[in-house]
Design a protein around this motif. Structure first.
Motif, PDB file in Angstrom:
ATOM      1  N   GLY A  41       6.638  59.585  39.816  1.00 22.54           N
ATOM      2  CA  GLY A  41       7.105  60.848  39.267  1.00 22.54           C
ATOM      3  C   GLY A  41       8.600  60.916  39.056  1.00 22.54           C
ATOM      4  O   GLY A  41       9.101  61.894  38.499  1.00 22.54           O
ATOM      5  N   PHE A  42       9.342  59.890  39.496  1.00 21.93           N
ATOM      6  CA  PHE A  42      10.786  59.863  39.272  1.00 21.93           C
ATOM      7  C   PHE A  42      11.077  59.679  37.792  1.00 21.93           C
ATOM      8  O   PHE A  42      10.464  58.866  37.114  1.00 21.93           O
ATOM      9  N   GLN A  43      12.043  60.444  37.283  1.00 23.30           N
ATOM     10  CA  GLN A  43      12.485  60.307  35.893  1.00 23.30           C
ATOM     11  C   GLN A  43      13.878  59.691  35.808  1.00 23.30           C
ATOM     12  O   GLN A  43      14.083  58.666  35.174  1.00 23.30           O
ATOM     13  N   ARG A  44      14.853  60.353  36.454  1.00 25.76           N
ATOM     14  CA  ARG A  44      16.235  59.878  36.429  1.00 25.76           C
ATOM     15  C   ARG A  44      17.007  60.638  37.511  1.00 25.76           C
ATOM     16  O   ARG A  44      16.520  61.647  38.030  1.00 25.76           O
ATOM     17  N   LEU A  45      18.187  60.129  37.829  1.00 21.93           N
ATOM     18  CA  LEU A  45      19.020  60.829  38.806  1.00 21.93           C
ATOM     19  C   LEU A  45      20.472  60.825  38.359  1.00 21.93           C
ATOM     20  O   LEU A  45      20.890  60.018  37.528  1.00 21.93           O
ATOM     21  N   TYR A  46      21.234  61.748  38.952  1.00 18.43           N
ATOM     22  CA  TYR A  46      22.654  61.898  38.669  1.00 18.43           C
ATOM     23  C   TYR A  46      23.349  62.130  40.013  1.00 18.43           C
ATOM     24  O   TYR A  46      22.853  62.895  40.840  1.00 18.43           O
ATOM     25  N   TRP A  47      24.473  61.506  40.219  1.00 15.09           N
ATOM     26  CA  TRP A  47      25.183  61.743  41.466  1.00 15.09           C
ATOM     27  C   TRP A  47      26.685  61.669  41.243  1.00 15.09           C
ATOM     28  O   TRP A  47      27.161  61.051  40.293  1.00 15.09           O
ATOM     29  N   GLY A  48      27.431  62.346  42.134  1.00 18.62           N
ATOM     30  CA  GLY A  48      28.879  62.312  42.042  1.00 18.62           C
ATOM     31  C   GLY A  48      29.517  63.207  43.084  1.00 18.62           C
ATOM     32  O   GLY A  48      28.845  64.014  43.733  1.00 18.62           O
ATOM     33  N   ARG A  49      30.814  63.041  43.242  1.00 16.46           N
ATOM     34  CA  ARG A  49      31.566  63.866  44.177  1.00 16.46           C
ATOM     35  C   ARG A  49      32.053  65.141  43.491  1.00 16.46           C
ATOM     36  O   ARG A  49      32.379  65.128  42.308  1.00 16.46           O
ATOM     37  N   THR A 101      16.184  74.424  31.835  1.00 16.14           N
ATOM     38  CA  THR A 101      15.981  74.416  30.386  1.00 16.14           C
ATOM     39  C   THR A 101      17.323  74.159  29.715  1.00 16.14           C
ATOM     40  O   THR A 101      18.293  74.864  30.004  1.00 16.14           O
ATOM     41  N   PRO A 102      17.445  73.135  28.866  1.00 18.15           N
ATOM     42  CA  PRO A 102      16.382  72.191  28.536  1.00 18.15           C
ATOM     43  C   PRO A 102      16.178  71.149  29.641  1.00 18.15           C
ATOM     44  O   PRO A 102      17.058  70.945  30.475  1.00 18.15           O
ATOM     45  N   HIS A 103      15.007  70.545  29.631  1.00 18.34           N
ATOM     46  CA  HIS A 103      14.729  69.421  30.511  1.00 18.34           C
ATOM     47  C   HIS A 103      14.427  68.203  29.646  1.00 18.34           C
ATOM     48  O   HIS A 103      13.618  68.306  28.745  1.00 18.34           O
ATOM     49  N   PRO A 104      15.095  67.077  29.944  1.00 19.82           N
ATOM     50  CA  PRO A 104      16.090  66.874  30.997  1.00 19.82           C
ATOM     51  C   PRO A 104      17.446  67.453  30.608  1.00 19.82           C
ATOM     52  O   PRO A 104      17.731  67.605  29.421  1.00 19.82           O
ATOM     53  N   PRO A 105      18.290  67.725  31.609  1.00 19.18           N
ATOM     54  CA  PRO A 105      19.607  68.316  31.333  1.00 19.18           C
ATOM     55  C   PRO A 105      20.677  67.263  31.056  1.00 19.18           C
ATOM     56  O   PRO A 105      21.854  67.473  31.348  1.00 19.18           O
ATOM     57  N   THR A 106      20.281  66.142  30.496  1.00 22.01           N
ATOM     58  CA  THR A 106      21.184  64.988  30.375  1.00 22.01           C
ATOM     59  C   THR A 106      22.413  65.242  29.505  1.00 22.01           C
ATOM     60  O   THR A 106      23.431  64.583  29.685  1.00 22.01           O
ATOM     61  N   ALA A 107      22.336  66.174  28.561  1.00 26.42           N
ATOM     62  CA  ALA A 107      23.507  66.446  27.722  1.00 26.42           C
ATOM     63  C   ALA A 107      24.602  67.169  28.496  1.00 26.42           C
ATOM     64  O   ALA A 107      25.771  67.121  28.117  1.00 26.42           O
ATOM     65  N   ALA A 108      24.221  67.844  29.592  1.00 24.11           N
ATOM     66  CA  ALA A 108      25.191  68.594  30.396  1.00 24.11           C
ATOM     67  C   ALA A 108      25.578  67.859  31.674  1.00 24.11           C
ATOM     68  O   ALA A 108      26.574  68.197  32.311  1.00 24.11           O
ATOM     69  N   VAL A 109      24.784  66.871  32.070  1.00 28.65           N
ATOM     70  CA  VAL A 109      24.993  66.155  33.328  1.00 28.65           C
ATOM     71  C   VAL A 109      24.871  64.665  33.062  1.00 28.65           C
ATOM     72  O   VAL A 109      23.848  64.202  32.561  1.00 28.65           O
ATOM     73  N   GLY A 110      25.868  63.901  33.413  1.00 26.35           N
ATOM     74  CA  GLY A 110      25.744  62.458  33.263  1.00 26.35           C
ATOM     75  C   GLY A 110      26.666  61.886  32.219  1.00 26.35           C
ATOM     76  O   GLY A 110      27.756  62.419  31.960  1.00 26.35           O
ATOM     77  N   ALA A 111      26.219  60.807  31.581  1.00 27.55           N
ATOM     78  CA  ALA A 111      27.092  60.032  30.696  1.00 27.55           C
ATOM     79  C   ALA A 111      27.650  60.850  29.542  1.00 27.55           C
ATOM     80  O   ALA A 111      28.774  60.613  29.088  1.00 27.55           O
TER      81      ALA A 111
END
Length: 215
Positions: A41-49, A101-111
């Protein structure tokens, strides 16, 4: 079942260089990320300080559903996994989930977003009309803010602690080119004309910035 994003925040032990894969803390952290990414069920993760307090680490995980994360936490793998992680954690860990929403939130979080504004807004009870207000604020950022990347938001599934009581919370994520870009927007008329949408009928809010890495 709807996809869900796990929102975990915890203080890292002083001197723990989690970014250095050759350090003891880095090896623990890499093992943590590897174990999470191997779960069903894992899709992706984001991490940071957090930018404002680099001793605080955030880990966001997109799951196919909340039940998938629950099954991981109930598995035989989880106990040793959590014990290993806690060797580099120095304080209470908070963990909640949101349907963003939206899912995934990749445009706002990550690269795609060098830095993410993480905004938590507290309520006495769920406000069904708040999603529309949040979308208005995101549109104002899109229309008027230099350095805006994207926005995402959603209600936290669990009740959360705020000023000594259990409350409802909405989490908003806005990707920016830089912290300075966000601060510059806060000085504009567009911000001043829309900030009321995030304050009316709320108990309060907390905001910080995190530089996320996506895996």
């Amino acid at each position: 079942m709807a996809p869900a994003t796990e929102l975990a925040t915890f203080p890292i032990a002083s001197g723990a260089a989690v970014e250095d894969g050759d350090s003891a803390a880095g090896k623990v952290w890499q093992s943590t990320l590897d174990t999470v990414s191997q779960q069903d069920g894992f899709q992706r993760l984001y991490w940071g300080r957090e930018v404002e307090d680099p001793s605080v680490l955030q880990l966001f995980v997109d799951w196919d559903s909340l039940d998938h994360h629950k099954r991981f936490r109930e598995s035989a793998t989880y106990g040793p996994f959590a014990k290993h992680l806690m060797t580099i954690v120095d304080g209470p860990l908070t963990m909640n989930h949101a349907n963003l929403t939206p899912h995934p939130p990749t445009a706002a979080v990550g690269a795609a977003a060098p830095v993410t504004e993480v905004l938590t807004i507290y309520f006495e009870k769920v406000d069904d009309g708040f999603e529309g207000k949040w979308n208005e604020v995101v549109k104002a950022c899109s229309d008027h803010a230099e350095g805006f990347k994207a926005g995402a938001g959603g209600w936290v599934v669990e009740d959360v602690e705020y000023e000594g009581k259990k409350r409802k919370a909405y989490v908003g994520l806005i990707g920016w080119e830089s912290v300075e870009a966000h601060h510059a927007f806060r000085g504009t008329e567009a911000f001043k004309n829309n900030i009321r949408l995030l304050t009316e009928g709320t108990l309060g809010r907390e905001v910080h910035h995190t530089e996320f890495v996506q895996k």
